[in-house]
Design a protein around this motif. Structure first.
Motif, PDB file in Angstrom:
ATOM      1  N   MET A   1     -38.322 -29.310  19.077  1.00  0.00           N
ATOM      2  CA  MET A   1     -39.040 -29.689  20.286  1.00  0.00           C
ATOM      3  C   MET A   1     -39.588 -31.093  20.169  1.00  0.00           C
ATOM      4  SD  MET A   1     -39.821 -28.413  23.234  1.00  0.00           S
ATOM      5  CE  MET A   1     -40.885 -28.728  24.606  1.00  0.00           C
ATOM      6  N   LYS A   2     -40.071 -31.448  18.991  1.00  0.00           N
ATOM      7  CA  LYS A   2     -40.636 -32.776  18.782  1.00  0.00           C
ATOM      8  C   LYS A   2     -39.598 -33.855  18.982  1.00  0.00           C
ATOM      9  CE  LYS A   2     -44.269 -31.290  15.627  1.00  0.00           C
ATOM     10  NZ  LYS A   2     -44.813 -31.361  14.270  1.00  0.00           N
ATOM     11  N   ALA A   3     -38.436 -33.647  18.380  1.00  0.00           N
ATOM     12  CA  ALA A   3     -37.390 -34.657  18.517  1.00  0.00           C
ATOM     13  C   ALA A   3     -37.009 -34.839  19.964  1.00  0.00           C
ATOM     14  CB  ALA A   3     -36.161 -34.252  17.684  1.00  0.00           C
ATOM     15  N   GLY A   4     -36.925 -33.737  20.713  1.00  0.00           N
ATOM     16  CA  GLY A   4     -36.546 -33.806  22.121  1.00  0.00           C
ATOM     17  C   GLY A   4     -37.576 -34.585  22.912  1.00  0.00           C
ATOM     18  N   LYS A   5     -38.865 -34.303  22.690  1.00  0.00           N
ATOM     19  CA  LYS A   5     -39.910 -34.978  23.443  1.00  0.00           C
ATOM     20  C   LYS A   5     -39.942 -36.461  23.153  1.00  0.00           C
ATOM     21  CE  LYS A   5     -43.177 -31.217  24.225  1.00  0.00           C
ATOM     22  NZ  LYS A   5     -44.512 -30.686  23.933  1.00  0.00           N
ATOM     23  N   LYS A   6     -39.779 -36.821  21.916  1.00  0.00           N
ATOM     24  CA  LYS A   6     -39.851 -38.209  21.519  1.00  0.00           C
ATOM     25  C   LYS A   6     -38.792 -39.023  22.244  1.00  0.00           C
ATOM     26  CE  LYS A   6     -41.091 -39.262  17.329  1.00  0.00           C
ATOM     27  NZ  LYS A   6     -41.088 -39.443  15.877  1.00  0.00           N
ATOM     28  N   MET A   7     -37.595 -38.491  22.346  1.00  0.00           N
ATOM     29  CA  MET A   7     -36.521 -39.225  22.998  1.00  0.00           C
ATOM     30  C   MET A   7     -36.716 -39.274  24.511  1.00  0.00           C
ATOM     31  SD  MET A   7     -33.159 -38.117  21.007  1.00  0.00           S
ATOM     32  CE  MET A   7     -33.201 -37.771  19.290  1.00  0.00           C
ATOM     33  N   VAL A   8     -37.242 -38.202  25.069  1.00  0.00           N
ATOM     34  CA  VAL A   8     -37.372 -38.141  26.527  1.00  0.00           C
ATOM     35  C   VAL A   8     -38.369 -39.164  27.034  1.00  0.00           C
ATOM     36  CG1 VAL A   8     -38.149 -36.682  28.435  1.00  0.00           C
ATOM     37  CG2 VAL A   8     -36.701 -35.733  26.679  1.00  0.00           C
ATOM     38  N   GLU A   9     -39.410 -39.447  26.264  1.00  0.00           N
ATOM     39  CA  GLU A   9     -40.491 -40.289  26.756  1.00  0.00           C
ATOM     40  C   GLU A   9     -40.146 -41.765  26.800  1.00  0.00           C
ATOM     41  OE1 GLU A   9     -43.573 -39.229  24.117  1.00  0.00           O
ATOM     42  OE2 GLU A   9     -43.940 -37.288  25.040  1.00  0.00           O
ATOM     43  N   LYS A  10     -39.136 -42.202  26.065  1.00  0.00           N
ATOM     44  CA  LYS A  10     -38.872 -43.630  25.939  1.00  0.00           C
ATOM     45  C   LYS A  10     -38.375 -44.290  27.218  1.00  0.00           C
ATOM     46  CE  LYS A  10     -38.328 -43.710  20.991  1.00  0.00           C
ATOM     47  NZ  LYS A  10     -37.451 -43.912  19.851  1.00  0.00           N
ATOM     48  N   GLY A 416     -30.324 -26.168  23.357  1.00  0.00           N
ATOM     49  CA  GLY A 416     -30.083 -27.182  24.373  1.00  0.00           C
ATOM     50  C   GLY A 416     -31.357 -27.695  25.011  1.00  0.00           C
ATOM     51  N   ILE A 417     -32.445 -26.899  24.951  1.00  0.00           N
ATOM     52  CA  ILE A 417     -33.737 -27.355  25.466  1.00  0.00           C
ATOM     53  C   ILE A 417     -34.691 -27.675  24.308  1.00  0.00           C
ATOM     54  CG2 ILE A 417     -33.521 -26.194  27.692  1.00  0.00           C
ATOM     55  CD1 ILE A 417     -35.310 -23.960  26.607  1.00  0.00           C
ATOM     56  N   TYR A 418     -34.109 -27.983  23.164  1.00  0.00           N
ATOM     57  CA  TYR A 418     -34.848 -28.464  21.994  1.00  0.00           C
ATOM     58  C   TYR A 418     -35.822 -27.442  21.411  1.00  0.00           C
ATOM     59  CZ  TYR A 418     -32.839 -33.003  23.013  1.00  0.00           C
ATOM     60  OH  TYR A 418     -31.947 -34.026  23.241  1.00  0.00           O
ATOM     61  N   GLN A 419     -35.500 -26.164  21.568  1.00  0.00           N
ATOM     62  CA  GLN A 419     -36.285 -25.105  20.928  1.00  0.00           C
ATOM     63  C   GLN A 419     -35.566 -24.657  19.650  1.00  0.00           C
ATOM     64  OE1 GLN A 419     -39.327 -23.824  21.754  1.00  0.00           O
ATOM     65  NE2 GLN A 419     -39.450 -25.494  23.227  1.00  0.00           N
ATOM     66  N   ASN A 420     -35.290 -25.629  18.789  1.00  0.00           N
ATOM     67  CA  ASN A 420     -34.514 -25.362  17.582  1.00  0.00           C
ATOM     68  C   ASN A 420     -35.224 -24.401  16.629  1.00  0.00           C
ATOM     69  OD1 ASN A 420     -32.810 -27.291  18.687  1.00  0.00           O
ATOM     70  ND2 ASN A 420     -33.589 -28.946  17.409  1.00  0.00           N
ATOM     71  N   LYS A 421     -36.495 -24.672  16.395  1.00  0.00           N
ATOM     72  CA  LYS A 421     -37.243 -23.839  15.454  1.00  0.00           C
ATOM     73  C   LYS A 421     -37.336 -22.398  15.949  1.00  0.00           C
ATOM     74  CE  LYS A 421     -40.844 -25.696  13.546  1.00  0.00           C
ATOM     75  NZ  LYS A 421     -42.225 -26.215  13.320  1.00  0.00           N
ATOM     76  N   ARG A 422     -37.535 -22.250  17.244  1.00  0.00           N
ATOM     77  CA  ARG A 422     -37.629 -20.914  17.824  1.00  0.00           C
ATOM     78  C   ARG A 422     -36.303 -20.157  17.678  1.00  0.00           C
ATOM     79  NH1 ARG A 422     -41.598 -19.206  21.098  1.00  0.00           N
ATOM     80  NH2 ARG A 422     -42.259 -21.374  21.432  1.00  0.00           N
ATOM     81  N   ALA A 423     -35.193 -20.872  17.881  1.00  0.00           N
ATOM     82  CA  ALA A 423     -33.873 -20.243  17.744  1.00  0.00           C
ATOM     83  C   ALA A 423     -33.662 -19.722  16.321  1.00  0.00           C
ATOM     84  CB  ALA A 423     -32.771 -21.241  18.109  1.00  0.00           C
ATOM     85  N   VAL A 424     -34.077 -20.522  15.342  1.00  0.00           N
ATOM     86  CA  VAL A 424     -33.942 -20.116  13.943  1.00  0.00           C
ATOM     87  C   VAL A 424     -34.843 -18.921  13.647  1.00  0.00           C
ATOM     88  CG1 VAL A 424     -34.314 -20.836  11.548  1.00  0.00           C
ATOM     89  CG2 VAL A 424     -33.245 -22.409  13.163  1.00  0.00           C
ATOM     90  N   GLN A 425     -36.063 -18.946  14.167  1.00  0.00           N
ATOM     91  CA  GLN A 425     -36.991 -17.831  13.937  1.00  0.00           C
ATOM     92  C   GLN A 425     -36.431 -16.515  14.484  1.00  0.00           C
ATOM     93  OE1 GLN A 425     -40.513 -19.312  15.864  1.00  0.00           O
ATOM     94  NE2 GLN A 425     -41.264 -20.380  14.032  1.00  0.00           N
ATOM     95  N   TYR A 426     -35.883 -16.570  15.695  1.00  0.00           N
ATOM     96  CA  TYR A 426     -35.344 -15.351  16.301  1.00  0.00           C
ATOM     97  C   TYR A 426     -34.121 -14.849  15.538  1.00  0.00           C
ATOM     98  CZ  TYR A 426     -38.379 -16.289  20.333  1.00  0.00           C
ATOM     99  OH  TYR A 426     -39.453 -16.499  21.141  1.00  0.00           O
ATOM    100  N   PHE A 427     -33.310 -15.790  15.034  1.00  0.00           N
ATOM    101  CA  PHE A 427     -32.174 -15.388  14.210  1.00  0.00           C
ATOM    102  C   PHE A 427     -32.642 -14.678  12.943  1.00  0.00           C
ATOM    103  CE2 PHE A 427     -30.096 -16.915  10.268  1.00  0.00           C
ATOM    104  CZ  PHE A 427     -29.057 -16.003  10.243  1.00  0.00           C
ATOM    105  N   LEU A 428     -33.657 -15.235  12.287  1.00  0.00           N
ATOM    106  CA  LEU A 428     -34.149 -14.665  11.033  1.00  0.00           C
ATOM    107  C   LEU A 428     -34.729 -13.269  11.241  1.00  0.00           C
ATOM    108  CD1 LEU A 428     -35.812 -17.810   9.390  1.00  0.00           C
ATOM    109  CD2 LEU A 428     -33.652 -16.704   8.749  1.00  0.00           C
ATOM    110  N   VAL A 429     -35.393 -13.059  12.379  1.00  0.00           N
ATOM    111  CA  VAL A 429     -35.923 -11.721  12.677  1.00  0.00           C
ATOM    112  C   VAL A 429     -34.780 -10.720  12.778  1.00  0.00           C
ATOM    113  CG1 VAL A 429     -37.106 -10.310  14.403  1.00  0.00           C
ATOM    114  CG2 VAL A 429     -38.018 -12.554  13.803  1.00  0.00           C
ATOM    115  N   GLY A 430     -33.726 -11.088  13.513  1.00  0.00           N
ATOM    116  CA  GLY A 430     -32.574 -10.200  13.659  1.00  0.00           C
ATOM    117  C   GLY A 430     -31.860  -9.955  12.344  1.00  0.00           C
TER     118      GLY A 430
END
Length: 560
Positions: A1-10, A416-430
Motif C-alpha cells: 500500500m505504501k509503494a502505491g500511495k507514494k507513486m500516486v501522489e507525485k 492490483g490495488i496495492y494491498q500486497n501485504k493483505r494478500a500475503v496474510q490471507y494466503f498464509l491463513v489459508g
C-alpha cells in the motif's frame, strides 16, 4: 500500500495523468480483449500440454505410472524454484509499467524493463545453481536417486525463463497480451515436440530405460523456453520504433533513480511471488506429506502410494490446470487495468473492474469446472487409460479447480490495488488451515485428502478477500449474487446434460476403449456447451457480462 500511495501522489498535472493516445476502448473492453488473448494462449498451451500425454504415456508402456510419478516429482521441486524466480515478475512489471503509463511516463516504464533484465538474468543463474547443488540432498530427493538428474535437467531452464517472463510482463503493462499469448503457445509447442521426439527415440527405437526418457522430457522445459523467448525478442524488435515514439512523448515530470525503479519492481514482485507460488506450495506440501503419511498410517505398498500420487498430483492435475489457466489469464489482464484505475484514484472504476473480473470468472469457470466433473470418465480414459480411482479423483479435482481459480483472480485483484501485504496474510491463513487438516484428511481419504485440504484452505482465503473487497471497495454483492445465481443454474443444467449423455453411452458402449471414449467425450462436452451457450444468450446474461458483441453470435444461432 505504501509503494502505491507514494507513486500516486507525485503527478498532479492533469495532462500528466493521461495517456498519450485518445479514444481508448473502455476498461471492460480492454479486459475482455486481453483476457481473450491470454485465455487463448494459456488454454491452447494447456491443451497441448495435456494432449501430448496420450502418445507420451503410451510409449512409456508398463512404466507409465512410474515414469509419470518421477516426472511429477521433478516438476514439484522445479515449480518452487520457478515461482521464486519468476512468479511475481510478469504481474509486478505489468503493474508498474501500467502505473507509469497512466501518468504519461512511458520512458520510466521502459527504463524499468531494461534495468530489470540484468537483475532477472542474475536471479535465473542463482536459482539454477542452487537447484543443481541441492538436488542430491536427502531431504530434497527423499532418498530417491532417480530424481537427482531430473532435478538438474530442469535447473537449466531457470537461466532463460526469468528473462522471458519479465518481457511478457512488460508487454502486459501496455495491455498488449498478444506477445505473451503467442510466446506461451510457441514455448509449449517446442517443448512438446522435443519431449515426444526424445521419448519415441529412447523408448521405441533404442528400447532404453524410462529414467533417461524422463530426463529428456524435463530438459524440454529449457528447449521450450528458448522458443518462447525468441518470439518475444522478435516482437520487441517489431515494436521498437513505436515504443521509442511513446518514450519521446513522455511528460518527463517524474524523476526516478534506476535503483528506485528496480527496488519498487522487486518490492512489488515479492508478494506476487508468494501468491503466485501459492498453488505450488500447496502441491509441495502434498509432495512432502503424502508418501510419509500413507507409509506410516496405511498398509499400502510403496508402489501403490506412488501410483496414487501420480494420479492426483500428476495425471489429474494436468487436466484441471487447463481450466485453472482461464483464471490465470483473467488475472494477468485485470492487474494492469486495475493498477491504472487505482493510480488515477478512480474509485468507481476500481469497484467496477473488480466486479467485471469476478463476473467473467464465474461465467467461464463455473461451467468448465462442473463440465469437467461430468465428463471425467471419458476424459481420463482418452488421455491416460481406464483407472477407476483416477476417474473419481479427476471428477473431485474438477470441483477443487474452482477455489484454486478464484484464489488466483482475487489475490491478483488485491495486489492490483496495492494491498500486497493483505494478500500475503490471507494466503498464509489459508495455507495454515491446509497444514492443519492435511494429514488427517490424507489418512481418511488417501488421494482425495490433499485435494480437499487444498479446497478448504483456499476457500478460507477467498472468503477473507471477498469480505475485504465488500467493505473497502464497496463491491456490489447484489449485482454479483444475481449474476452468480443465473450462471450457477445454467452451469448445473450443463452438468446434468453432459452427465446424462455419459450415463446413456456407458450403458450402450464400452468406454474403456479410447476411441469410443473420445467420441462420447466430444458429444457430451459439445451438447453441454451448446446448452450453456444457448441459455446465456437467450437470457441476455452474456450481453451483461461480456458485452454487446455477443449479439452477433445470437443472430448466427437464430436465438431471439
Amino acid at each position: 500500500m505504501k509503494a502505491g500511495k507514494k507513486m500516486v501522489e507525485k503527478p498532479t498535472d492533469e495532462n500528466a495523468s493521461q495517456p498519450v493516445t485518445t479514444n481508448h476502448p473502455s476498461a471492460k473492453e480492454k479486459m475482455l480483449r486481453g483476457s481473450a488473448w491470454m485465455t487463448a494462449g494459456s488454454v491452447f498451451s494447456r491443451i497441448l500440454g495435456a494432449i501430448y500425454i496420450i502418445p507420451w504415456y503410451t510409449w512409456l508402456g508398463k512404466d507409465s505410472l512410474a515414469g509419470n510419478a518421477l516426472y511429477t516429482k521433478g516438476y514439484t521441486l522445479y515449480s518452487v524454484f520457478l515461482m521464486i524466480s519468476i512468479a511475481g515478475i510478469p504481474s509486478a512489471v505489468a503493474k508498474q509499467v501500467a502505473h507509469y503509463n497512466a501518468q504519461n511516463e512511458y520512458a520510466v516504464g521502459q527504463r524499468l524493463f531494461k534495468k530489470s533484465l540484468l537483475v532477472m538474468l542474475a536471479f535465473g543463474v542463482i536459482g539454477a545453481t542452487v537447484m543443481w547443488l541441492i538436488a542430491p540432498l536427502s531431504f530434497i530427493s527423499l532418498g530417491e536417486k532417480d530424481v537427482i538428474p531430473v532435478f538438474r535437467s530442469l535447473a537449466v531452464a531457470l537461466i532463460v525463463i526469468p528473462v522471458m517472463s519479465l518481457t511478457r510482463g512488460f508487454f502486459q503493462g501496455y495491455q498488449d497480451m498478444f506477445p505473451s499469448a503467442l510466446s506461451q503457445l510457441i514455448e509449449q509447442l517446442v517443448r512438446i515436440i522435443y519431449m515426444l521426439v526424445t521419448m519415441y527415440l529412447i523408448m521405441q527405437i533404442l528400447h532404453g530405460n524410462y529414467q533417461l526418457a524422463i530426463i529428456h522430457s524435463t530438459l524440454a522445459a529449457f528447449v521450450g523456453a528458448l522458443g518462447g523467448l525468441s518470439i518475444l525478442i522478435w516482437y520487441y524488435w517489431r515494436k521498437h520504433a513505436e515504443l521509442r515514439a511513446l518514450a519521446l512523448q513522455s511528460a518527463g515530470k517524474l524523476q526516478v533513480k534506476d535503483s528506485k525503479i528496480i527496488y519498487d519492481m522487486l518490492a512489488q514482485s515479492v508478494p506476487f511471488v508468494l501468491i503466485g507460488a501459492s498453488t505450488t506450495l500447496y502441491n509441495q506440501l502434498d509432495y512432502f506429506t503424502f508418501k510419509p503419511t500413507l507409509t506410516r498410517f496405511s498398509n499400502d505398498s510403496l508402489r501403490t502410494i506412488n501410483d496414487l500420487y501420480a494420479i492426483f498430483a500428476g495425471n489429474d492435475n494436468k487436466l484441471i490446470m487447463i481450466i485453472v489457466a482461464l483464471a490465470s489469464a483473467m488475472a494477468a489482464t485485470a492487474v494492469p487495468l486495475l493498477s491504472a484505475a487505482y493510480t488515477k484514484k478512480d474509485q468507481q472504476g476500481v469497484a467496477d473492474q473488480i466486479a467485471d473480473a469476478l463476473e467473467l470468472f464465474m461465467i467461464i469457470m463455473l461451467p468448465c469446472s462442473l463440465g469437467m466433473a461430468a465428463v471425467a470418465k471419458p476424459l481420463y480414459i482418452v488421455f491416460y487409460q481406464y483407472n477407476f480411482t483416477g476417474i473419481f479423483v479427476l471428477s473431485f479435482s474438477a470441483y477443487i479447480a474452482l477455489p484454486i481459480g478464484l484464489f488466483i483472480v482475487l489475490s491478483s485483484l488485491l495486489q492490483g490495488i496495492y494491498q500486497n501485504k493483505r494478500a500475503v496474510q490471507y494466503f498464509l491463513v489459508g495455507f495454515l488451515i491446509k497444514l492443519l487438516v492435511q494429514v488427517p484428511l490424507t489418512i481418511c481419504l488417501k488421494a482425495f485428502g490433499p485435494l480437499l485440504a487444498t479446497g478448504i484452505g483456499l476457500m478460507v482465503s477467498n472468503i477473507l478477500m471477498l469480505r475485504y473487497f465488500y467493505f473497502a471497495c464497496h463491491l456490489d454483492l447484489n449485482r454479483l449474487l444475481g449474476r452468480f445465481n443465473q450462471i450457477l443454474i445454467f452451469s448445473l443444467l450443463t452438468f446434468l446434460v453432459a452427465l446424462v449423455v455419459i450415463f446413456i453411452a456407458s450403458q450402450m458402449l464400452d468406454l474403456e476403449f479410447r476411441l469410443i471414449s473420445f467420441v462420447v467425450l466430444v458429444l457430451a462436452a459439445g451438447l453441454g456447451a451448446f446448452v450453456y451457450l444457448y441459455c446465456c444468450l437467450k437470457s441476455r446474461l452474456a450481453d451483461q457480462v461480456i458485452g454487446r458483441r455477443v449479439a452477433g453470435l445470437r443472430k448466427i444461432l437464430h436465438i431471439k
